[in-house]
Design a protein around this motif. Structure first.
Motif, PDB file in Angstrom:
ATOM      1  N   GLY A  29       0.802  -1.219   0.000  1.00 59.52           N
ATOM      2  CA  GLY A  29       0.000   0.000   0.000  1.00 59.52           C
ATOM      3  C   GLY A  29       0.833   1.266   0.000  1.00 59.52           C
ATOM      4  O   GLY A  29       0.304   2.373   0.135  1.00 59.52           O
ATOM      5  N   HIS A  30       2.113   1.094  -0.185  1.00 63.49           N
ATOM      6  CA  HIS A  30       3.047   2.212  -0.040  1.00 63.49           C
ATOM      7  C   HIS A  30       2.688   3.435  -0.883  1.00 63.49           C
ATOM      8  O   HIS A  30       2.790   4.577  -0.445  1.00 63.49           O
ATOM      9  CB  HIS A  30       4.461   1.746  -0.392  1.00 63.49           C
ATOM     10  N   GLY A  53       1.639  -8.742  24.544  1.00 65.38           N
ATOM     11  CA  GLY A  53       2.577  -7.754  25.072  1.00 65.38           C
ATOM     12  C   GLY A  53       2.595  -6.536  24.177  1.00 65.38           C
ATOM     13  O   GLY A  53       1.619  -6.264  23.480  1.00 65.38           O
ATOM     14  N   SER A  54       3.738  -5.839  24.133  1.00 67.42           N
ATOM     15  CA  SER A  54       3.732  -4.623  23.329  1.00 67.42           C
ATOM     16  C   SER A  54       3.976  -4.950  21.862  1.00 67.42           C
ATOM     17  O   SER A  54       4.853  -5.735  21.508  1.00 67.42           O
ATOM     18  CB  SER A  54       4.776  -3.636  23.852  1.00 67.42           C
ATOM     19  N   VAL A  55       3.170  -4.347  21.016  1.00 69.86           N
ATOM     20  CA  VAL A  55       3.224  -4.563  19.577  1.00 69.86           C
ATOM     21  C   VAL A  55       3.281  -3.186  18.927  1.00 69.86           C
ATOM     22  O   VAL A  55       2.653  -2.242  19.408  1.00 69.86           O
ATOM     23  CB  VAL A  55       1.956  -5.303  19.079  1.00 69.86           C
ATOM     24  N   SER A  56       4.067  -3.091  17.854  1.00 64.33           N
ATOM     25  CA  SER A  56       4.220  -1.780  17.239  1.00 64.33           C
ATOM     26  C   SER A  56       4.287  -1.872  15.721  1.00 64.33           C
ATOM     27  O   SER A  56       4.864  -2.805  15.167  1.00 64.33           O
ATOM     28  CB  SER A  56       5.496  -1.140  17.798  1.00 64.33           C
ATOM     29  N   PHE A  57       3.669  -0.928  15.058  1.00 63.01           N
ATOM     30  CA  PHE A  57       3.683  -0.866  13.596  1.00 63.01           C
ATOM     31  C   PHE A  57       4.160   0.509  13.151  1.00 63.01           C
ATOM     32  O   PHE A  57       3.842   1.518  13.784  1.00 63.01           O
ATOM     33  CB  PHE A  57       2.277  -1.090  13.021  1.00 63.01           C
ATOM     34  N   GLU A  58       4.904   0.534  12.058  1.00 66.62           N
ATOM     35  CA  GLU A  58       5.314   1.810  11.475  1.00 66.62           C
ATOM     36  C   GLU A  58       4.213   2.289  10.541  1.00 66.62           C
ATOM     37  O   GLU A  58       3.648   1.476   9.793  1.00 66.62           O
ATOM     38  CB  GLU A  58       6.626   1.639  10.688  1.00 66.62           C
ATOM     39  N   PRO A  59       3.922   3.573  10.555  1.00 66.16           N
ATOM     40  CA  PRO A  59       2.809   4.082   9.739  1.00 66.16           C
ATOM     41  C   PRO A  59       2.991   3.827   8.247  1.00 66.16           C
ATOM     42  O   PRO A  59       2.008   3.637   7.518  1.00 66.16           O
ATOM     43  CB  PRO A  59       2.788   5.579  10.051  1.00 66.16           C
ATOM     44  N   GLN A  60       4.213   3.803   7.762  1.00 68.71           N
ATOM     45  CA  GLN A  60       4.391   3.564   6.327  1.00 68.71           C
ATOM     46  C   GLN A  60       4.035   2.141   5.929  1.00 68.71           C
ATOM     47  O   GLN A  60       3.888   1.842   4.745  1.00 68.71           O
ATOM     48  CB  GLN A  60       5.825   3.903   5.866  1.00 68.71           C
ATOM     49  N   ASP A  61       3.910   1.248   6.935  1.00 72.09           N
ATOM     50  CA  ASP A  61       3.527  -0.129   6.629  1.00 72.09           C
ATOM     51  C   ASP A  61       2.022  -0.345   6.757  1.00 72.09           C
ATOM     52  O   ASP A  61       1.540  -1.471   6.661  1.00 72.09           O
ATOM     53  CB  ASP A  61       4.254  -1.095   7.568  1.00 72.09           C
ATOM     54  N   VAL A  62       1.310   0.733   7.029  1.00 74.37           N
ATOM     55  CA  VAL A  62      -0.141   0.611   7.139  1.00 74.37           C
ATOM     56  C   VAL A  62      -0.756   1.336   5.954  1.00 74.37           C
ATOM     57  O   VAL A  62      -0.424   2.492   5.680  1.00 74.37           O
ATOM     58  CB  VAL A  62      -0.651   1.242   8.456  1.00 74.37           C
ATOM     59  N   ASP A  63      -1.611   0.636   5.234  1.00 77.91           N
ATOM     60  CA  ASP A  63      -2.163   1.249   4.023  1.00 77.91           C
ATOM     61  C   ASP A  63      -3.356   2.151   4.323  1.00 77.91           C
ATOM     62  O   ASP A  63      -4.030   2.005   5.339  1.00 77.91           O
ATOM     63  CB  ASP A  63      -2.564   0.161   3.022  1.00 77.91           C
TER      64      ASP A  63
END
Length: 473
Positions: free
Chosen positions: A128-129, A161-171
């Motif tokens: 989705g980049h 536990g803690s989970v994290s996503f970078e915004p550029q990897d979210v479409d």
RNA sequence: GGUCCCGUCGUCCAGGGGCCUAGGACGCCGGCCUUUCAAGCCGGAAACGCCAGUUCGAAUCUGGUCGGGACUGCCA
């Protein structure tokens, strides 16, 4: 703050075992916390949703004993709990998000989007980049949510536990379709906000969607719920539990003669344990010690054999009266007709013995058809193993003679007569009894013989021994 | 391909620095009981993916590696 959890099945199929387990965990958590359990119907996919499936799903939930405090059929303070009734609300939200700039219209055709995805993939980027807000704004098409390209989206998952996503990897995902219907992401998130859901416990397959839901929730100005992503369930073949492999639908278990208590107990053990030792426990025990924080992270394989064992445990634990009552339709099914109360009393004579030998309710029927129907054919292996042997004719004749002399036809007399006969013939007990068993039940495997003869009755017993004797020539 | 998640007996679940020669359950194997089959009882085989590091000590903490999975849609 009252804990409010929900299960939101979509009526595009019967209740899947995985969904049932998710429902169960939500229910357990609600009951444990003294909170509220809500059932909502996610039917934004109007093409595939049917009311038959909805009934199946609700029926299965009830069968499992998962009662809900709010939702379809029971109602509640939040209006309809069926998403198809709330499309206007979703439209307003979607348009509102466009107004605030959090979302935008997008009328690019599918093939153009597809090309962008492929380009991104080629460059080793998220598909989705390149699908972001176009320079030129339009006023029709789908509505996409615009992912703010700021910091990472992080959250504490109760099980991961803690989970994290970078915004550029979210479409920039679609929240509203061009046909005027909301997508799952929008409807589900809006409902969780509107219904004041505090904890979202759902399958791990939705983990990658969670940053979307968090961002959407924030854009709505609402507080983000606590998430708990449950491990997935797999079939015994190691693949994802699917309908094609059979038995992925909870209703099948009901039909096959499983008890809801056993299924409840077994399902609760998939991804959780009471204390690491106890396998059989009540709902109350489960409610008392269940907590989402204790749910295991790894996927679980659904093992039908263990379920069957557990079902047997529950069957043996119930009163014989209750067992008889439950098993009657299955016995009548196997016999092929309804039984009179008189006939039924024959079953009840040996019901306790049958109960011990039953894991699945329908098995009880198979064990006792001989009480009600003539032997149409003998089990081939049994015949070969016990009847096609020397001396069997003598045994049957002796047995018939001994039994024919009885004036009282009950277990004690029968056993006495047969044991005396065995002593006279000077053969082994097993060797003498097996031919009689095959003669009267048609198989070398049956409930205990003396009781079976007693329940069958004098006339039929003698007749069957004679018939079998005759077949030996 | 990318992102994320996960790795303890065949399977499910305990154990989260020393109590671990890793515990319970299903299944499996053997035995006892026994009129068959069950049930019950007794016993057995069976696992910390791999490699480094931290530490007096690692299944447990860290890194890497390998393996598995989910997602990647105008499905949910």
């Amino acid at each position: 703050m009252t804990v409010r959890v929900r299960i939101a099945p979509s009526p595009t199929g019967t209740l899947h075992v995985g969904t049932a387990r998710a429902a169960l965990f939500n229910w357990l958590y609600a009951r444990h916390c003294g909170g509220e359990f809500i059932v909502r119907i996610d039917d934004t996919d109007q093409k595939r949703s049917t009311s038959e499936y909805e009934e199946n799903i609700l029926g299965s939930l009830r069968w499992l004993g998962l009662d809900w405090d709010e939702g379809v059929e029971v109602g509640g303070p939040h209006g309809s709990y069926r998403q198809s009734d709330r499309f206007q609300r979703y439209r307003e939200v979607a348009e509102g998000l466009v107004e605030t700039g959090a979302a935008y219209y997008d009328d690019r055709p599918t093939d153009e989007l597809e090309a962008l995805r492929q380009q991104a993939q080629k460059e080793g980027k998220h598909p989705g980049h390149y699908i972001r807000r176009p320079e030129q704004s339009v006023t029709e098409g789908v509505i996409r949510f615009s992912i703010p390209q700021e910091g990472p989206i992080a959250f504490d998952d109760l099980v991961r536990g803690s989970v994290s996503f970078e915004p550029q990897d979210v479409d920039d995902f679609v929240i509203f379709r061009s046909n005027g219907t909301p997508t799952y992401h929008l409807a589900s998130t809006v409902d969780d906000v509107d219904y004041r859901i505090t904890h979202v416990a759902r399958g791990e397959d939705l983990l990658p969607s969670t940053p979307k839901h968090i961002l959407l929730t924030r854009a709505l100005g609402a507080e983000v719920p606590v998430y708990a992503h449950l491990p997935l369930l797999f079939g015994i073949d190691g693949k994802k539990l699917s309908k094609r492999l059979g038995a992925a639908s909870l209703a099948t278990y009901e039909d096959e003669g499983y008890l809801p208590e056993a299924v409840f107990n077994y399902l609760s053990l998939l991804g959780w344990s009471l204390d690491g030792e106890t396998e059989i426990f009540s709902r109350e025990q489960a409610v008392a010690s269940f907590d989402l924080i204790d749910v295991s992270k790894n996927p679980a394989t659904f093992d039908p054999e263990k379920l069957a064992w557990m079902n047997g445990e529950y069957i043996r634990a119930m009163s014989t009266d209750h067992f008889s009552q439950m098993v009657r339709p299955h016995v009548e099914g196997a016999v092929g007709r309804e039984l009179t109360d008189d006939e039924w009393s024959r079953f009840e004579e040996i019901s306790e013995l049958v109960q011990e030998r039953t894991k699945l309710l329908p098995e009880a029927g198979e064990q006792v058809v001989f009480l009600f129907n003539d032997i149409e054919s003998y089990d081939e292996k049994s015949w070969a193993k016990v009847m096609a042997k020397d001396g069997v004719t003598d045994i049957l004749e002796a047995a018939r003679g001994a039994l024919a002399e009885l004036t009282v036809w009950d277990k004690v007399s029968i056993e006495k007569a047969l044991r005396a006969m065995i002593e006279e013939l000077e053969i082994g007990v097993g060797k003498a009894l097996q031919p009689i068993r095959v003669s009267i039940t048609g198989s070398s495997v049956s409930p205990p013989l003396f009781e079976s003869l007693a329940a069958l009755g004098r006339e039929s017993s003698l007749e069957r021994i004679e018939i079998a004797r005759g077949m030996l020539g």
